[in-house]
Design an enzyme around this catalytic site. Sequence first.
Site, PDB file in Angstrom:
ATOM      1  N   CYS A  35       0.822  -1.216   0.000  1.00 29.77           N
ATOM      2  CA  CYS A  35       0.000   0.000   0.000  1.00 29.77           C
ATOM      3  C   CYS A  35       0.852   1.259   0.000  1.00 29.77           C
ATOM      4  O   CYS A  35       0.323   2.363  -0.020  1.00 29.77           O
ATOM      5  CB  CYS A  35      -0.923   0.009   1.215  1.00 29.77           C
ATOM      6  SG  CYS A  35      -2.078  -1.360   1.254  1.00 29.77           S
ATOM      7  N   ASP A  37       2.892   2.452   2.464  1.00 38.19           N
ATOM      8  CA  ASP A  37       3.299   2.909   3.790  1.00 38.19           C
ATOM      9  C   ASP A  37       3.300   1.731   4.743  1.00 38.19           C
ATOM     10  O   ASP A  37       2.352   0.946   4.764  1.00 38.19           O
ATOM     11  CB  ASP A  37       2.334   3.980   4.336  1.00 38.19           C
ATOM     12  CG  ASP A  37       2.449   5.294   3.576  1.00 38.19           C
ATOM     13  OD1 ASP A  37       3.576   5.772   3.419  1.00 38.19           O
ATOM     14  OD2 ASP A  37       1.416   5.824   3.156  1.00 38.19           O
ATOM     15  N   CYS A  61       6.264   7.926   2.685  1.00 37.71           N
ATOM     16  CA  CYS A  61       6.586   9.278   2.243  1.00 37.71           C
ATOM     17  C   CYS A  61       7.194  10.091   3.387  1.00 37.71           C
ATOM     18  O   CYS A  61       7.382   9.604   4.503  1.00 37.71           O
ATOM     19  CB  CYS A  61       5.334   9.964   1.719  1.00 37.71           C
ATOM     20  SG  CYS A  61       4.078  10.208   2.989  1.00 37.71           S
ATOM     21  N   CYS A 105      -0.922   9.409   7.586  1.00 36.94           N
ATOM     22  CA  CYS A 105       0.384   9.068   8.160  1.00 36.94           C
ATOM     23  C   CYS A 105       0.380   9.230   9.673  1.00 36.94           C
ATOM     24  O   CYS A 105       0.975   8.427  10.403  1.00 36.94           O
ATOM     25  CB  CYS A 105       1.479   9.937   7.542  1.00 36.94           C
ATOM     26  SG  CYS A 105       1.685   9.679   5.770  1.00 36.94           S
TER      27      CYS A 105
END
Length: 300
Positions: A35, A37, A61, A105
Amino acid sequence: MWNYSQKVQDFFLQPHNAGPLDDANAIGEVGSLACGDALKLYLKISDDGVIEKATFETFGCASAIASSSILTDMVIGMKVDDALKITNADIAKALDGLPREKMHCSVMGQEALEAAIRNWKGEPAMPHAQEEGKLICKCFNVTDQTIIKAIRENNLTTLEDITSFTKAGGACGSCLDQISEILEEELRRQGKGAAAESVAQTIADKEKVAAKAEAPAGLTNLERMQKVMAAMQFIRPQLQADGGDVRLVDLNGKEVTVELTGHCHGCPASQATLHQIIESILRMQVEPDIVVREVRPQAQ
């Protein structure tokens, strides 16, 4: 490019407490490399419930790395019961904010912390209700319970909000109707009938536009190149930290050709994994149907 705060940039470029923790007695893993992450949080918790050490391993990221890094700073010295009160909003606030599209995140950091503490307590990594939740977004493995939790804890009112906080609906989009139904029900339960009607109308409007539209206009070659180059700037530092690197060789339409070098080259298993990771990240940040092809380094 996303508008990152200085703190996000600092914690991304010079992360604190990165790497595994040999004497950890609590580990929480969330996300998936497929996915784009993934986070593994390590904690050393004392017998009286104080977090003495915290480290992390993250692939993702800049926001994912920064969120994980600052989270470890936040929890060291805290009692586990206090650490469990940390929300994703607290993590984002500590970073002086995150782009709306990157809030998932901070959610990943909160979930990893909860999973690690549950691991220390000898409990299942996921709360029972979420464990039995109905899978809604197959692309990112998001259940209805995860979506409901995000709506309630962050006062989400739009489909775009849900995608930003959970990724659900951010790939193929086939689950948007189900997400819309969940959101409408939650908003009505909260007494936000007008907002619920707005969600329904938004879906209806999108369906009308989609029915009338020709094939959607894709990115121009220049736009695609700019997005690929931006994504590569997030990927390369993480590989370079482990003695490897990746080089952009060519871009032909939606086919991206790369070359893995250093420690990234030579091991078939790691190459296959890195290839999948790079392709997943580019599909998230550039286009969902982009293809990555790898060439071998030329002999010196």
